[in-house]
Write an enzyme that holds these catalytic residues in place. Structure first.
Site, PDB file in Angstrom:
ATOM      1  N   HIS C  95       0.870  -1.176   0.000  1.00  0.00           N
ATOM      2  CA  HIS C  95       0.000   0.000   0.000  1.00  0.00           C
ATOM      3  C   HIS C  95       0.905   1.222   0.000  1.00  0.00           C
ATOM      4  CE1 HIS C  95      -3.095   2.826   0.744  1.00  0.00           C
ATOM      5  NE2 HIS C  95      -2.826   3.028   2.008  1.00  0.00           N
ATOM      6  N   ASP C 120       1.976  -4.738 -20.829  1.00  0.00           N
ATOM      7  CA  ASP C 120       3.024  -5.684 -20.404  1.00  0.00           C
ATOM      8  C   ASP C 120       2.769  -6.216 -18.991  1.00  0.00           C
ATOM      9  OD1 ASP C 120       4.630  -5.773 -22.670  1.00  0.00           O
ATOM     10  OD2 ASP C 120       5.926  -4.127 -22.034  1.00  0.00           O
ATOM     11  N   TYR C 227       9.505 -13.487 -23.305  1.00  0.00           N
ATOM     12  CA  TYR C 227      10.315 -12.369 -22.843  1.00  0.00           C
ATOM     13  C   TYR C 227      11.253 -12.842 -21.734  1.00  0.00           C
ATOM     14  CZ  TYR C 227      11.552  -7.859 -20.836  1.00  0.00           C
ATOM     15  OH  TYR C 227      12.250  -6.774 -20.360  1.00  0.00           O
TER      16      TYR C 227
END
Lengths: 230, 230, 230, 230
Positions: C95, C120, C227
């Site tokens: 947070h 992405d 990737y």
């Protein structure tokens, strides 16, 4: 002032411009004038700040002739000498492409005086020149950049308004010496950023009143100034 | 509190203001009050942060008389003492020209409470004073800057709203001591930036509900606070 | 995982949050879960990052009971455990009140997918919860913050959309562990900034096509990802 | 050029991209071409800059075959080779997701030439490609990203316009070598930021005149250039 001292002052002012984050790569230059000798020291053209040394500074006279130095002076040399020839009281000039001030120059809009931060340093708006005409471009470009500025200052006092934004180009600032000129370059970038953010909050932000403008400008400048130490 | 200790606290708060990036050059000042002794320690006028030392702090009483110190106190001294005389619970005051908060001041617009970040520190909007009238400028400018603030706080509690933006000028913040006042200066700059970015995304951003504002403010403040360590 | 290791991971993730510039003072927290043991390590409430040590981390179970540690856990503890109880695949939660993401939260506007940077990492928009109702505030505020989030995720997969902005509040992000959750907090801040700047240039910026969104998301995630290194 | 030297140049250009603040995590890549040998050195896919070493660079030929190296090359490899095959004069290519340039790409808007900072480096606007069609996505995504660019450059000279923004994606820049390509990536980010800020001040900002554009571009480039040292 010896050339050595003149070059040292110009060098330190150029490095301060870089240290304050106003330039990247080679995008800026500062000169220091010796008015009695009729010469200035100015940054060489296209030399990165990381490599710059005091001895690289070029001594140039008010007809733009190199008096001492083995490097080419800044490509903006003629603008500097033009300003020194027309503004009697100044001893230092800077040129940067600092981000916010350049944005206002590209917007071709003077920077209004919205607050006391501005009034502490500039008496009235930061003026914007007229755009350069095609005819001017065909004459002597860097000289004509100076003409753009001095035309705009026909009715302004250079030490009361120590900065200008050149339409479609970027800012020039000046002062009694190169150190003060750099100080004004930093101030201008901050004023330009504040004014831009002011408009984001309120497109119809009111101008600072003339009474507060007078008060703030005069508390730092003029004969009854009381800011700072005696 | 000894003057030595008072000066040390004021000095450290001034340096923290600088370390947090809220000021450039000499554009800010902090004071620390000793309410029992009726004196404050405040930054001297126009001294750059790089050169500032604890012994430079000036001890000034609530009638703006220098009690100890060889330098001129901040030109904003009368605004500080005005706030201490009118706000009973505060022990530290800051004045900055931090970029985003100053932009809101120039926009002459209070900063609405758009979220819990704001509600954690300020109970309601960050108020904006009325613009200073020409008559006020002609009286005692720095004293009247204090009047602008205290007029705006007629119905506000200074420790629930520990900050203000002065129209056409810049922010002042305060707290139980100088350290907390500086904390609030940092908070204000962040709230001002967030609010500005909020408006960029949504010009009609809704205010935080009163229920969430109460909840967040009270979880950090008030008698049932449960944030932090006991 | 030993409590020592759990605390070390939570500590390092909290420090990374700070190092990446997403928090000032104490404005953020990260937890690391050990799902088998049914406990998490979380930052203590209100402790500045400069003073934070691994041994300060508090071990809390999924019923919000302190299992080990002498400090109060983060005031947002119940939101963390709520998310761990409802999102099966996650192992870390952050947070923050990072500036741009919080601005979108205050604007109460989901962040549209304008480009491949976004695609992405997030499959679709970054969702924004409904505003908290007054009735929710009166119940259990931090638990209800979790409810705001899980209500919004009724038809979303938490690992495909590893972040949310809570209306009028700020972001939460998560991942398979605390390190990934922090990564997503950094990504979110950058996506929020890019989206805000996109709107400045073009208020009617088109969404990324579904075909490119699928392509980019799947080239980094899913079974045919190509990737990075094998 | 030896592979060792090629890899060193690619490595240093990649590190400079990171040092200039244009990338976070792994979000960027640079390649250096040896046109005579028909190979390039390029960053490996998904390796963080903190861990990158010269020997990680992958040598790839113009048919995208790995010639030397044990790691997978950048997932954008086919875009790089596409550009080298179609743009005869270039020797280095960068791809970043730098914040402001990406915002313009997401806005799917070319960056107009508003000032001389722009004209010093780009002859005309920074072009924006057409959006990728669904059919292109289904073919060979990274190759088609190159096609988007070369289609847009049908009537442009790559060394006069050494950069492009790919619609919905992000920028690519190039130059006579990798070092110059990185320089152009830094320039583009600054031009994108300046143009965005220009629009904030004046939504109807005028374009720079063709005469000044010619003058500035030619004073730095072309056969009569007089900027910098001989």
């Amino acid at each position: 002032m010896s050339y050595l001292e003149l070059k040292r002052q110009a060098f330190e002012a150029n490095m301060e411009l870089n240290a304050r984050g106003l330039v990247i790569y080679t995008w800026g230059n500062v000169s220091q004038l010796d008015r009695d000798a009729g010469v200035m020291a100015i940054k060489p053209s296209g030399v990165p700040y990381e490599e710059l040394k005091p001895e690289h500074m070029v001594i140039v006279d008010m007809d733009n002739k190199i008096v001492e130095g083995s490097m080419r002076p800044s490509s903006d040399t003629k603008t500097h000498t033009h300003l020194y020839r027309h503004f009697d009281d100044i001893g230092g000039v800077t040129h940067t492409h600092s981000t916010y001030a350049t944005a206002w120059a590209q917007a071709q809009t003077p920077i209004p005086c919205y607050g006391t931060t501005h009034a502490d340093f500039v008496y009235g708006e930061v003026p914007c020149t007229a755009a350069m005409t095609d005819a001017q471009v065909e004459r002597d470009y860097e000289e004509e950049t100076g003409v753009q500025i001095t035309d705009r200052f026909a009715n302004l006092k250079p030490l009361e308004v120590p900065m200008v934004i050149v339409a479609g180009h970027a800012p020039f600032t000046w002062g009694v010496n190169a150190e003060k000129a750099v100080y004004h370059a930093v101030v201008l970038e901050e004023l330009a950023k504040m004014a831009s953010l002011t408009l984001e909050v309120n497109q119809r932000a009111p101008l600072l009143s003339q009474a507060v403008l007078n008060k703030h400008y005069n508390r730092k400048h003029g004969k009854n100034a009381y800011y700072g130490q005696k």
